[in-house]
Motif scaffolding. Structure first.
Motif, PDB file in Angstrom:
ATOM      1  N   UNK A  42       0.792  -1.283   0.123  1.00 17.79           N
ATOM      2  CA  UNK A  42      -0.105   0.064  -0.056  1.00 17.79           C
ATOM      3  C   UNK A  42       0.872   1.224   0.115  1.00 17.79           C
ATOM      4  N   UNK A  43       1.950   1.255   0.853  1.00 16.68           N
ATOM      5  CA  UNK A  43       2.630   2.159   0.817  1.00 16.68           C
ATOM      6  C   UNK A  43       3.854   2.744  -0.288  1.00 16.68           C
ATOM      7  N   UNK A  44       4.150   1.536  -0.979  1.00 13.71           N
ATOM      8  CA  UNK A  44       4.969   1.569  -2.093  1.00 13.71           C
ATOM      9  C   UNK A  44       4.106   2.021  -3.201  1.00 13.71           C
ATOM     10  N   UNK A  48       6.260   5.279  -1.419  1.00 13.54           N
ATOM     11  CA  UNK A  48       7.478   4.765  -0.373  1.00 13.54           C
ATOM     12  C   UNK A  48       8.453   3.729  -1.058  1.00 13.54           C
ATOM     13  N   UNK A  49       9.609   3.509  -0.689  1.00 16.06           N
ATOM     14  CA  UNK A  49      10.499   2.773  -1.153  1.00 16.06           C
ATOM     15  C   UNK A  49      10.562   1.338  -0.648  1.00 16.06           C
ATOM     16  N   UNK A  50      10.396   0.342  -1.394  1.00 19.55           N
ATOM     17  CA  UNK A  50      10.392  -1.129  -0.968  1.00 19.55           C
ATOM     18  C   UNK A  50      11.537  -1.543  -0.372  1.00 19.55           C
ATOM     19  N   UNK A  51      11.271  -2.263   0.993  1.00 19.73           N
ATOM     20  CA  UNK A  51      12.592  -2.879   1.519  1.00 19.73           C
ATOM     21  C   UNK A  51      12.293  -4.398   1.605  1.00 19.73           C
ATOM     22  N   UNK A  55      17.411  -5.156   7.756  1.00 21.36           N
ATOM     23  CA  UNK A  55      18.580  -4.874   7.368  1.00 21.36           C
ATOM     24  C   UNK A  55      18.620  -4.087   5.994  1.00 21.36           C
ATOM     25  N   UNK A  56      17.440  -4.300   5.176  1.00 25.60           N
ATOM     26  CA  UNK A  56      17.623  -3.724   3.683  1.00 25.60           C
ATOM     27  C   UNK A  56      17.073  -2.304   4.171  1.00 25.60           C
ATOM     28  N   UNK A  57      16.003  -2.152   5.155  1.00 29.56           N
ATOM     29  CA  UNK A  57      15.513  -0.726   5.441  1.00 29.56           C
ATOM     30  C   UNK A  57      16.957   0.182   5.942  1.00 29.56           C
ATOM     31  N   UNK A  58      17.681  -0.550   6.839  1.00 25.48           N
ATOM     32  CA  UNK A  58      18.606   0.365   7.555  1.00 25.48           C
ATOM     33  C   UNK A  58      19.623   0.836   6.165  1.00 25.48           C
TER      34      UNK A  58
END
Ligand code: NAD
Length: 298
Positions: A42-44, A48-51, A55-58
């Motif tokens: 929904x946010x992507x 928003x950016x997909x993670x 760890x990928x978010x960071x």
């Protein structure tokens, strides 16, 4: 806006999803991840950016916000095998806005510090409406420098942010908040049950006492819900039990006897066992009513 333009957020539930939206509205690049795909998709879709992991978010962020249920989830998201600590560059700031046990926050802070990563514990009050409106009250533990660095994030998600002390101080302050709220609701429930048994109109009792010393924000919010027998959450009993469990675990580890909090913990546990865990915590009234065999009615 912060110097950091890239914000990550892990945990897109009732609170995290609207907080992510507010950060996007404030102009940040927001990387998102949740164990459930739906809020991520929904946010992507909305930019928003997909993670694909904490760890990928960071790795895609300068500052990472955590908004998960409790201590075990925070530990996994931050220190787990694909946790924030794996993907974050040295010097990154991690802000855990979940309500977790403060002694666990201190442990997380130490482990991140050893990895060269800054940490704040920053639980919130204000519930889903506050998260949607961006008016949360934020209680923060950490250094002044880290607090100042996160201040624009707090501005985008909250109406107030108070630095309460070093890491863990946010969580201790949140536990203090939860003790006062539970005690206040239980006291109100007992007051209304006693006066109902005496044949008084509970709303008249409320109107008579709300402007005096007994009056409170909790009373003003919860008494009308009790009169209307509207127990739709709001703040769920099962979440308040989670917080009171954290109160008692923390108090026990610190050798602090908290008799009333222990009783409130038992009341909330009994309500969950009765199947009322998803009710608003105004539903503490049902526990007091059941003991007295009295129903509070307008
Ligand atoms: P929630 O259960 O709706 O959302 C938590 C989300 O975290 C879930 O979507 C879950 O999948 C996700 N999650 C858990 N572990 C994860 C991991 N390792 N990686 C990625 N995602 C993960 O909970 P909520 O109501 O949003 O509450 C979040 C926190 O805020 C809790 O600590 C709660 O006590 C606190 N809080 C809630 C309210 C409220 O009214 N709901 C009010 C104040 C504070």
């Amino acid at each position: 806006m912060a110097d950091e333009k890239r914000i990550g957020i892990i945990g897109l539930g009732i609170m995290g999803k609207p907080m992510a939206r507010n950060l996007m509205t404030a102009g940040y690049e927001v990387a998102v991840y949740d164990l459930f795909p739906e809020p991520v998709e929904e946010l992507v879709t909305d930019g928003a950016i997909l993670a694909t992991s904490p760890a990928d978010v960071a790795s895609k962020s300068d500052l990472t916000v955590i908004m998960v249920q409790n201590s075990p989830q925070s530990m996994t998201a931050i220190l787990g095998e694909d946790g924030v600590v794996v993907g974050a560059d040295k010097g990154q700031l991690v802000v855990d806005m979940s309500s977790i046990a403060p002694l666990i926050s201190q442990q997380i802070g130490k482990e991140l510090d050893a990895a060269g990563i800054d940490f704040l514990d920053a639980p919130v009050s204000g519930g889903e409406p506050g998260a949607v409106a961006g008016t949360l009250a934020i209680m923060v533990g950490g250094t002044r420098a880290a607090f100042d660095r996160a201040a624009p994030i707090f501005d985008a998600t909250g109406a107030s942010a108070v630095l309460c002390g070093p890491v863990g101080a946010g969580g201790f302050t949140k536990l203090a908040n939860q003790i006062c709220v539970a005690a206040n609701i239980n006291g109100l429930a007992e007051a209304l049950v006693l006066t109902s048994k005496a044949g008084l109109d509970p709303e008249t009792v409320f109107n008579a006492i709300k402007g005096g010393l007994a009056g409170s924000n909790v009373m003003n919010a919860k008494a009308p819900m009790m009169f209307a027998r509207n127990f739709q959450a709001g703040f769920r009993i099962e979440l308040h039990l989670k917080d009171m469990n954290n109160v008692m675990d923390t108090a026990q580890q610190m050798g602090v006897p908290l008799q009333m909090s222990a009783q409130l913990q038992q009341v909330l546990q009994a309500l969950c066992n009765e199947g009322n865990g998803t009710d608003d915590h105004a539903g503490i009234l049902k526990y007091v009513e059941a003991l007295a065999k009295v129903e509070v009615k307008k």
